[in-house]
Structure formats: C-alpha cells, structure tokens
Design an enzyme around this catalytic site. Sequence first.
Site, PDB file in Angstrom:
ATOM      1  CG  HIS A  54      -2.052   0.966   1.118  1.00  0.00           C
ATOM      2  ND1 HIS A  54      -3.328   0.642   1.501  1.00  0.00           N
ATOM      3  CD2 HIS A  54      -2.128   2.235   0.668  1.00  0.00           C
ATOM      4  CE1 HIS A  54      -4.136   1.669   1.290  1.00  0.00           C
ATOM      5  NE2 HIS A  54      -3.410   2.657   0.776  1.00  0.00           N
ATOM      6  CG  ASN A  88      -5.612   7.636  -4.379  1.00  0.00           C
ATOM      7  OD1 ASN A  88      -4.722   6.806  -4.432  1.00  0.00           O
ATOM      8  ND2 ASN A  88      -5.872   8.329  -3.294  1.00  0.00           N
ATOM      9  CG  ASP A 309      -2.373   4.921   3.362  1.00  0.00           C
ATOM     10  OD1 ASP A 309      -2.261   5.143   2.142  1.00  0.00           O
ATOM     11  OD2 ASP A 309      -3.287   5.421   4.059  1.00  0.00           O
TER      12      ASP A 309
END
Length: 444
Positions: A54, A88, A309
Amino acid sequence: MLFREATLADGRVRDVRVDGEEIAAVGADLDAAAGDDVVDCAGKHLLPGAVDVHVHFRQPGYGHKEDWGTGSRSAAAGGVTTVVDQPNTSPPTVDGAAFDEKESYADASLVDYGINGGVTADWDPSSLFARPLFALGEVFLADSTGDMGIDADLFADAVARAADADVPVTVHAEDADLFDDSVKPGGSSGGDGGDNGDGNDGGRTDADAWSAYRTAEAEAAAVKRAVQVGADADVALHIAHTSTPEGVDAAAAGGATCEVTPHHLFLSRDDLPALGTFGRMNPPLRSEERREAVLERLRDGTVDVVATDHAPHTREEKDAGIWEAPSGVPGVETMLPLLLSAVRDGDLTLERVRDVTAANPAAIFGLPRKGRVAAGRDADLVVVDLDAAREIRGDDLHSKCGWTPFEGFDGVFPELTVVRGHVAYDARGDDETFGDAVGENVRR
C-alpha cells in the site's frame, strides 16, 4: 553474491548464495563461486525484503509530492523490495490507458512493483482487467470524501467482477454516513461539536478534530459490510489500513485479511497536539487504548500484514488548517526500521515482523517468488544489525516530501538492500549508494 554467517529471522545461522536474480542455496559453510561478492553477516540478520502492499508514489499527476525514483529510493533505504501503488493518481488508474501511463513512470523504480486498478463511477472493467493488475483496489467503500469514493451498489458490482477475474479486492473501509458532521465547522449540532471558543459555532479546528470526525464506528461498520459483500461474491477481500481493534476483529471474523500501518501502531490521538495537521490521515489516528489493542492483535497473529499507506505531501500543503490540509503521511522508509526497533525493545518477535512484512503479503497477493529466504525465491534480501538503532530524522530520509511523523523515534535501518540480486541500497561504507532502476512489474 554470498551472504556469510547470516542469522535468519528464526535464529538459524546460515550462508545464503545468490546466483543471478534468485537465491541458489541456503545452508552451512557454502563455498563462494569465483568472483562472488562475499557479504560478512556475522552477528547480523538477513531478512526477506519487505513487500509493502500500500503506497502512493503519486505519479502521474502529483510528482511534486513524490515520484517513482524518489519513492523507490526511499523504499530501498527502508528494506522494502516490492511495492503496490494505489490508483488515486491523476488520471486515476481505472482503465487500461491509465494503467499503461502509470507503468511508464514506474520504469524509474529501483524496487519491484504492482499496480492496483481502482473503481469509479466511470471505470472500464474490461479495459482494466486486460492489464496485469496486482489487485482491484483501493476501493473506498461508501466514502464520499475520497477521490475514489463509490456507492454500495457499485462496490458490489466491482467485487463481483473481481471474483469473475479472480483478482483480490483491497478496500478502504470507512462509512461516511457514520462520520460526525457536528465536528465540522457549520455542521449540525450534537456529537462532539459545539462552540470551540473561537466563534466557530458548531465546529472544531483543533488537531484532534479529524479523528473526532471520522469515527471508529465508521470503520467497523464498513468492514462488516465489505466482508459480507466479499463473502457473497466468494472473492479474496483485503481490508486496507485497519485502524481499530473492532475493524481488525470484523475482518478476521468475516474471513478477510487486513493490514495495519506503522502510524496506527505507534501513534495515537495523544500525539496530535505535537503533530498538528501533519498527523492527519485516513483513517485518522485513534485513542491510545485502541492503538495498544491493535498492537496486541499484531502480536497475537490476528493482523495479517503491516503496510505503510505511504502518502507524502509537501510541508507547505500539510501546513494548513485541519479541514484544509490533505490527508496522508510518508512511511515506506520507516516501516521496517520501526518494527525492528520494537523487536530490539522486546515488543515484537523477529519472526512476526518477517511474516507481516514479507511472507504474508507475498502469500495473500500471490507472489510465490517473494517473501522468504529460501532456494528458488527471488533474491530480495535485507541485511540489518539490531544493535545499530538510530534516531529517525526527516532530513535523513529519501522521500521527496522531506518529513516524517516519526521524528525522534528510534529505527533500525538496513545496511544493504538487494532486489533480485541487484544491490539497490548500500550503507556499509562512509557514504550510502543506490543501485539502478531494475524494478519490474511483478504481474508480468
């Protein structure tokens, strides 16, 4: 290349011979081949390279925050040898053309990579699934505040299509219907809102407001919904950046896998007065009690994966009001060092760190050549000295953003990182050096 007298995560002391891009042998007293670079690992550990499933390396569209060159250097310096980039970007990775564009930027990567495809209202599943996707995700379940936000019907459709294509689904599970709007300026009354004393009736502007707004209940409810949809479609479902013990437990109960981040393991709402808007991320930081409970689930095996992340923004972008600052923090370079520091302090075992950073993500996402120090596997290897912890400083890291939420924490950083037999990062001498851009798409 021959790694001599290396201590593996399980405590065995072994030699490890690399032939080309793979591990040729693991054993005692292996002979060096002519011309081998012999790495003396006596008293040091040799770990499989971490698989960070991630990251947001920001290209295309946001290269001022990070790019594949700086992001992969940061990964290599932190012992990460494979990353999975999220969709994204701009354009978002929702069709084949966007996938191909992103892969062209990834040519600059020092580490191997996967590319996640995403879902929006106008996604093209036939075009997207024609590409060598790593996974379908990050899908934001009922999160109207995200660029990739989708409604429940579209989520169910995406999961069904993923099941047909036999790819896993990675879900950002927060239910926006359960966010506490009373906390926002101009929001409804009740909840945690009210006049905060500066004339901002019905809203808060303190550093903790974001955590109060995106409630823990919103995560747990969305995880429960997501795992039910996944079970109905018989698809492999993976819950991203789970930040609460309730979310972790809901994923486990529903047969899904889950990841947690270093910032949810080592930071809490108690740190927000010092972090300010640099501590804003999605999901937000939780209470100290919830942080400790998530860390305990990492120890006991309920948590499957630690992933970062990694979502860098510039200092100027983060230095804004709590409602204006972008969400996200960098972390790909500090994940393994923080976890190894916890091993050094006796809070985690080295085998557990190996499993959640390498073996488990490789198994969950179908990477049979990654995640283990074993003959026949890719030679993705990291040499660390657990006695060589140092203070984490943003100025010393390699992400383009130049800051870290873990400023002042201790970390055990790699001395050497090898990607498929190629030296990606070497800090054994007086000056650190980086290798060439040899990263490959793991789905090819």
